[in-house]
Design an enzyme around this catalytic site. Sequence first.
Site, PDB file in Angstrom:
ATOM      1  N   SER A 113      -9.841  -0.333   6.951  1.00  0.00           N
ATOM      2  CA  SER A 113      -9.456  -0.879   5.558  1.00  0.00           C
ATOM      3  C   SER A 113      -8.752  -1.873   5.513  1.00  0.00           C
ATOM      4  O   SER A 113      -8.157  -1.901   4.022  1.00  0.00           O
ATOM      5  CB  SER A 113      -8.900   0.584   5.747  1.00  0.00           C
ATOM      6  OG  SER A 113      -9.093   1.816   5.381  1.00  0.00           O
ATOM      7  N   SER A 173      -9.289   1.968   3.244  1.00  0.00           N
ATOM      8  CA  SER A 173      -8.700   2.980   2.142  1.00  0.00           C
ATOM      9  C   SER A 173      -7.841   2.203   1.066  1.00  0.00           C
ATOM     10  O   SER A 173      -7.345   2.509   0.904  1.00  0.00           O
ATOM     11  CB  SER A 173      -8.110   4.062   3.266  1.00  0.00           C
ATOM     12  OG  SER A 173      -7.102   3.315   4.267  1.00  0.00           O
ATOM     13  N   LYS A 200       0.834  -1.336  -0.228  1.00  0.00           N
ATOM     14  CA  LYS A 200      -0.059  -0.113  -0.070  1.00  0.00           C
ATOM     15  C   LYS A 200       0.853   1.757  -0.042  1.00  0.00           C
ATOM     16  O   LYS A 200       1.647   1.243   0.397  1.00  0.00           O
ATOM     17  CB  LYS A 200      -0.181  -0.180   1.287  1.00  0.00           C
ATOM     18  CG  LYS A 200      -2.016   1.037   0.874  1.00  0.00           C
ATOM     19  CD  LYS A 200      -2.928   1.202   2.997  1.00  0.00           C
ATOM     20  CE  LYS A 200      -3.920   2.033   2.668  1.00  0.00           C
ATOM     21  NZ  LYS A 200      -4.549   1.722   3.938  1.00  0.00           N
TER      22      LYS A 200
HETATM   23  N1  GLN Z   1     -13.332   4.225   6.822  1.00  0.00           N
HETATM   24  C1  GLN Z   1     -12.086   4.652   8.203  1.00  0.00           C
HETATM   25  C2  GLN Z   1     -11.906   5.776   8.088  1.00  0.00           C
HETATM   26  O1  GLN Z   1     -12.497   7.293   6.435  1.00  0.00           O
HETATM   27  C3  GLN Z   1     -11.036   3.996   8.508  1.00  0.00           C
HETATM   28  C4  GLN Z   1     -10.492   4.143   7.774  1.00  0.00           C
HETATM   29  C5  GLN Z   1      -8.790   3.121   7.478  1.00  0.00           C
HETATM   30  O2  GLN Z   1      -8.714   2.403   8.909  1.00  0.00           O
HETATM   31  N2  GLN Z   1      -7.932   3.621   7.232  1.00  0.00           N
HETATM   32  O3  GLN Z   1     -11.362   6.811   9.326  1.00  0.00           O
END
Ligand code: GLN
Length: 486
Positions: free
Chosen positions: A178, A154, A79
């Site tokens: 995410s 994400s 990532k």
């Molecule tokens: N959807 C969550 C956020 O926007 C989690 C994102 C993540 O785990 N990086 O914060």
Amino acid sequence: MHNLTLAQISKGLEAGDFTSVEITQHFLDRINQFDKGENGLNSFITISEKQALIDAQAADERRAAGNATQWTGVPFAHKDIFCTDGTLTTCGSKMLSNFVPPYDATVVENMKREGAVCLGKTNMDEFAMGSSNESSFYGAVKNPWNNETIPGGSSGGSAAAVAARLVPAATGTDTGGSIRQPSALCGLTGLKPTYGRCSRWGMIAYASSLDQAGPMARTAEDAAMMLNVMASFDEKDSTSINQDVPDYTATLNDDLAGKVIGLPKEFFPDSLDGEMKQTMKAAIAEFEKLGCTVKEISLPSTDLAIPAYYVVAPAECSANLSRMDGVRFGHRCEDPKDVEDLYKRSRGEGFGDEVKRRIMIGTYALSTGFYDAYYVKAQKIRRLIKNDFVKAFEEVDFIMGPVTPSPAFKIGEKSGDPVEMYMEDKFTLSCNLAGLPGMSIPAGQINGLPVGLQIMGNYWNEASMLNAAHKFQQVTDFHQQAPANI
Ligand code: GLN
């Protein structure tokens, strides 16, 4: 060749069925074929074609010299949140669109030491904020199961790339879901470890008390193989915990008889989609056939996870992102008049809307007069959520439920309504707030799109979660299903 799992690739390299250069080239060709252009998945921000082939060649030589490990020559992707020495690391943001780190993150270093071959850096929501991978400066990622839908976020680039067999596995990070949410929506096996299991050093910080790296792969066996290398104690990360890393593949076949699964009633509300409920129940019935028993439990503070998280995470991100000031690194505006103009315009131009929204919410929640009302209150709720789990794990071995309320939604469907987007996270956030390990495994399909079953375990119980997932995958084939035309 691209349907091979990590474990099979590792064995194939060992047996001499193919070389690392051959398999690396095969996946690079697939990335070039399926990822770019108008109809491409857009799952990669950087493709490290040249470097990957150099590393593959070196891996083949290392194997010939007789000191290969299980990972030597095995391709994968990172990532784009992990700093990679000499390779662009953007975190999905214009702000870092010119950032080439001078060092490797610990997770990156761990993979390199084994001789794994990184094919490139995957697309992601900007600074890991999002649930749909639409907030990336590099554009939305498409879900290979239906390219009008989102892959989740994400870590959506990692998920789409693995699901489309552009790479056999990838790293992800999970601050509030995410790893699990995109894994669920793309039909993968993804694991967010206990907070402190994988080093956060060199992993660009979103919300430091919640962020955790983990594997995204097709099978539990592959996730175990990845975690074996990703996990380590790291003196450079003060939140890393000094505990031995077990061999997560050693216990995959342990008997599940007698294990107790807790089903929190808050994860199966009346409002939950009927088909989702059915799919989850059917998956849980497979665990019963494997000798587990099921018990209804309650995690009463579950509904408070969204409000608590969406105060804590923005508060922490507002502090973490203050370093992006256009001075030391990152985007700098043209011809600043003075230092204030430099800060304002560099940050104004460099950050996207969702990131700005969270910096504002976080700054507000931390300001004098509001700190007690919002931040301290959210931290108290966090303790209540943790206490719910501590109590539940006195009686059960695993907690299971859905990862998401529904399968993947259409690109653009929720991007105009941040609160609706935040609701996507209602089943994943509490795990991060409590620092617990959680995973998603493929559990079936709804309308031709995959959905995931969430397995949560007690602190440091990654091995038994992977064991449960692996046994489930021995008697089901959801993890083997692939998107059409792949
Ligand atoms: N959807 C969550 C956020 O926007 C989690 C994102 C993540 O785990 N990086 O914060």
